[in-house]
Motif scaffolding. Sequence first.
Motif, PDB file in Angstrom:
ATOM      1  N   LYS A 121       0.826  -1.209   0.000  1.00 26.97           N
ATOM      2  CA  LYS A 121       0.000   0.000   0.000  1.00 26.97           C
ATOM      3  C   LYS A 121       0.861   1.260   0.000  1.00 26.97           C
ATOM      4  N   LYS A 122       1.847   1.248   0.893  1.00 23.42           N
ATOM      5  CA  LYS A 122       2.697   2.434   0.967  1.00 23.42           C
ATOM      6  C   LYS A 122       3.491   2.650  -0.305  1.00 23.42           C
ATOM      7  N   ARG A 123       4.090   1.575  -0.775  1.00 24.82           N
ATOM      8  CA  ARG A 123       4.946   1.730  -1.949  1.00 24.82           C
ATOM      9  C   ARG A 123       4.143   2.022  -3.206  1.00 24.82           C
ATOM     10  N   LYS A 124       2.973   1.483  -3.279  1.00 26.56           N
ATOM     11  CA  LYS A 124       2.130   1.800  -4.432  1.00 26.56           C
ATOM     12  C   LYS A 124       1.842   3.295  -4.463  1.00 26.56           C
ATOM     13  N   LYS A 125       1.478   3.803  -3.314  1.00 30.76           N
ATOM     14  CA  LYS A 125       1.214   5.243  -3.229  1.00 30.76           C
ATOM     15  C   LYS A 125       2.445   6.053  -3.649  1.00 30.76           C
ATOM     16  N   GLY A 126       3.597   5.649  -3.104  1.00 31.56           N
ATOM     17  CA  GLY A 126       4.825   6.343  -3.453  1.00 31.56           C
ATOM     18  C   GLY A 126       5.124   6.264  -4.934  1.00 31.56           C
ATOM     19  N   LEU A 127       4.891   5.106  -5.497  1.00 27.10           N
ATOM     20  CA  LEU A 127       5.192   4.928  -6.913  1.00 27.10           C
ATOM     21  C   LEU A 127       4.272   5.776  -7.779  1.00 27.10           C
ATOM     22  N   MET A 128       3.025   5.812  -7.402  1.00 26.98           N
ATOM     23  CA  MET A 128       2.093   6.655  -8.151  1.00 26.98           C
ATOM     24  C   MET A 128       2.539   8.119  -8.099  1.00 26.98           C
ATOM     25  N   ARG A 129       2.950   8.526  -6.908  1.00 26.04           N
ATOM     26  CA  ARG A 129       3.388   9.912  -6.781  1.00 26.04           C
ATOM     27  C   ARG A 129       4.616  10.164  -7.656  1.00 26.04           C
ATOM     28  N   LYS A 130       5.554   9.234  -7.591  1.00 26.76           N
ATOM     29  CA  LYS A 130       6.756   9.382  -8.416  1.00 26.76           C
ATOM     30  C   LYS A 130       6.394   9.457  -9.894  1.00 26.76           C
ATOM     31  N   MET A 131       5.486   8.654 -10.264  1.00 29.93           N
ATOM     32  CA  MET A 131       5.038   8.637 -11.666  1.00 29.93           C
ATOM     33  C   MET A 131       4.484  10.005 -12.053  1.00 29.93           C
ATOM     34  N   SER A 132       3.637  10.501 -11.181  1.00 29.79           N
ATOM     35  CA  SER A 132       3.045  11.811 -11.446  1.00 29.79           C
ATOM     36  C   SER A 132       4.111  12.898 -11.502  1.00 29.79           C
ATOM     37  N   GLU A 133       5.036  12.851 -10.557  1.00 36.32           N
ATOM     38  CA  GLU A 133       6.090  13.864 -10.526  1.00 36.32           C
ATOM     39  C   GLU A 133       6.923  13.819 -11.797  1.00 36.32           C
ATOM     40  N   LEU A 134       7.301  12.633 -12.176  1.00 40.58           N
ATOM     41  CA  LEU A 134       8.121  12.499 -13.380  1.00 40.58           C
ATOM     42  C   LEU A 134       7.397  13.080 -14.583  1.00 40.58           C
ATOM     43  N   SER A 135       6.156  12.776 -14.677  1.00 47.05           N
ATOM     44  CA  SER A 135       5.382  13.257 -15.813  1.00 47.05           C
ATOM     45  C   SER A 135       5.270  14.776 -15.803  1.00 47.05           C
ATOM     46  N   THR A 136       5.028  15.310 -14.626  1.00 43.68           N
ATOM     47  CA  THR A 136       4.892  16.767 -14.520  1.00 43.68           C
ATOM     48  C   THR A 136       6.217  17.477 -14.745  1.00 43.68           C
ATOM     49  N   LEU A 137       7.215  17.029 -14.030  1.00 43.83           N
ATOM     50  CA  LEU A 137       8.503  17.718 -14.082  1.00 43.83           C
ATOM     51  C   LEU A 137       9.122  17.665 -15.475  1.00 43.83           C
ATOM     52  N   CYS A 138       9.001  16.521 -16.112  1.00 47.06           N
ATOM     53  CA  CYS A 138       9.713  16.321 -17.365  1.00 47.06           C
ATOM     54  C   CYS A 138       8.796  16.313 -18.581  1.00 47.06           C
ATOM     55  N   GLY A 139       7.515  16.421 -18.344  1.00 51.60           N
ATOM     56  CA  GLY A 139       6.592  16.500 -19.472  1.00 51.60           C
ATOM     57  C   GLY A 139       6.567  15.280 -20.353  1.00 51.60           C
ATOM     58  N   ILE A 140       6.719  14.126 -19.769  1.00 48.83           N
ATOM     59  CA  ILE A 140       6.726  12.918 -20.574  1.00 48.83           C
ATOM     60  C   ILE A 140       5.419  12.150 -20.411  1.00 48.83           C
ATOM     61  N   SER A 141       5.195  11.258 -21.347  1.00 47.57           N
ATOM     62  CA  SER A 141       4.053  10.363 -21.257  1.00 47.57           C
ATOM     63  C   SER A 141       4.485   9.085 -20.558  1.00 47.57           C
ATOM     64  N   ALA A 142       3.682   8.656 -19.650  1.00 48.22           N
ATOM     65  CA  ALA A 142       4.032   7.448 -18.905  1.00 48.22           C
ATOM     66  C   ALA A 142       2.773   6.744 -18.444  1.00 48.22           C
ATOM     67  N   CYS A 143       2.963   5.503 -18.109  1.00 46.76           N
ATOM     68  CA  CYS A 143       1.835   4.681 -17.675  1.00 46.76           C
ATOM     69  C   CYS A 143       2.342   3.589 -16.759  1.00 46.76           C
ATOM     70  N   ALA A 144       1.606   3.309 -15.724  1.00 42.72           N
ATOM     71  CA  ALA A 144       1.985   2.226 -14.820  1.00 42.72           C
ATOM     72  C   ALA A 144       0.747   1.418 -14.453  1.00 42.72           C
ATOM     73  N   ILE A 145       0.953   0.142 -14.344  1.00 43.33           N
ATOM     74  CA  ILE A 145      -0.128  -0.749 -13.953  1.00 43.33           C
ATOM     75  C   ILE A 145       0.379  -1.668 -12.861  1.00 43.33           C
ATOM     76  N   MET A 146      -0.378  -1.778 -11.793  1.00 42.90           N
ATOM     77  CA  MET A 146      -0.014  -2.691 -10.708  1.00 42.90           C
ATOM     78  C   MET A 146      -1.203  -3.577 -10.385  1.00 42.90           C
ATOM     79  N   TYR A 147      -0.942  -4.835 -10.336  1.00 41.62           N
ATOM     80  CA  TYR A 147      -2.023  -5.781 -10.067  1.00 41.62           C
ATOM     81  C   TYR A 147      -1.704  -6.573  -8.822  1.00 41.62           C
TER      82      TYR A 147
END
Lengths: 213, 213
Positions: free
Chosen positions: A22-48
Amino acid sequence: MIRKKVKLAYITNDSSRKANYKKRKKGLMRKMSELSTLCGISACAIMYSPYESQPEVWPSRIGFQQVLSKFKMIPEMEERKNLVNQESFLSQRIVKVVEQLRKDYKDKREKEMTQVMFNNIYDKWVVHGESSSSLSMVALPSMMMVMPKVILRTGTEDIMQLDVKKMDPMKRQQWIMELMNNNNNNNNNPQTHVGGEEMMFQFDDNINPNNGH
Amino acid sequence: MIRKKVKLAYITNDSSRKANYKKRKKGLMRKMSELSTLCGISACAIMYSPYESQPEVWPSRIGFQQVLSKFKMIPEMEERKNLVNQESFLSQRIVKVVEQLRKDYKDKREKEMTQVMFNNIYDKWVVHGESSSSLSMVALPSMMMVMPKVILRTGTEDIMQLDVKKMDPMKRQQWIMELMNNNNNNNNNPQTHVGGEEMMFQFDDNINPNNGH
DNA sequence: CCCCCTATTTATAACTC
DNA sequence: TGAGTTATAAATAGGGG
């Protein structure tokens, strides 16, 4: 509150593992969002995970549905009925292929990931409706495998169109569940293996071959 | 070495942005790996940046190709030639649809993401060969859109099979590039929009309808 | 470009409620 | 079980080679 240095191994304790996820998923989502915002890239993540019935996806579907909306104009030309035979054949072909595939599904983890991947892709790109189910995604791999050889083979000038108004999502769902429900025949027949190159597209002519920039 | 607190906004400085991307991408990949290892979950991430021609993907293709290999047995039944007409029609249908789609591609970012997503899915799940190109992925959305209505419509007992040995990856690639190269007609015709529900699968019969568990 | 360094921020393991 | 707390591990911004 002494914190151990992380040991990179499967957490055997169930509750610890879940909390960690739970914690790491949240962190990863945040990192994903940050990367996308900061660097303006397209990205996608899926966790099952087994902790959630639906896979966790970043970004939200909203962004992708903007793209999806651009595909929605496809059925605008239609009203032709003389394709029933072709469609029947191809439909049946799909059924056979899916059945074949089902027999070779052994690894449950991989199978689930298959569903998840295609479920997400499908939800995002193809269907935006209430009746999407993670089960249905087993059909998509087969489609993506079969279509290249079934469909994209030749190119003639003959254009035929389809009547897409007849579709019935309910029955589609039933069919998919039927395919899914009797599972795991577990025959891993090596003779059924065929190299991947034959499965690629083919276009015999009608397309300018001098454009492989 | 004074470190600023990160402000969550697009980094305008080009070199800083790139450096940031490189570092964070690496970190994200590691986080992805850790989460998967620690919690035993299936996960996938795709990042597409202008700094790399190929999208960054986690996990490596290896894991997915284990699944892919299970799909490779599909062409094992074949040798039927009387499907040329069907294939010709469908191929042409695809061409038309792809052309239609191309006209409505306007947002370059989203377009690239479209390609990336499908390129990755395609590379992982469908083709495992040397000739995969990110360009080719524009064809896939159209396939995934068209197939449900073209193919999965009815179900009869007639099984027909295909000769998949004739395929020519080279020409396929040329065709795809042809489709890609004259781009951006930019007509956003609202009349071409059709609701998504009609695009779902349909299976009229032959499948047990009492199995929607 | 790539890796390295280090101050600092950020993520999070272990714990409490 | 999930939401806070806190001390520590980990990530990383800015800079150098």
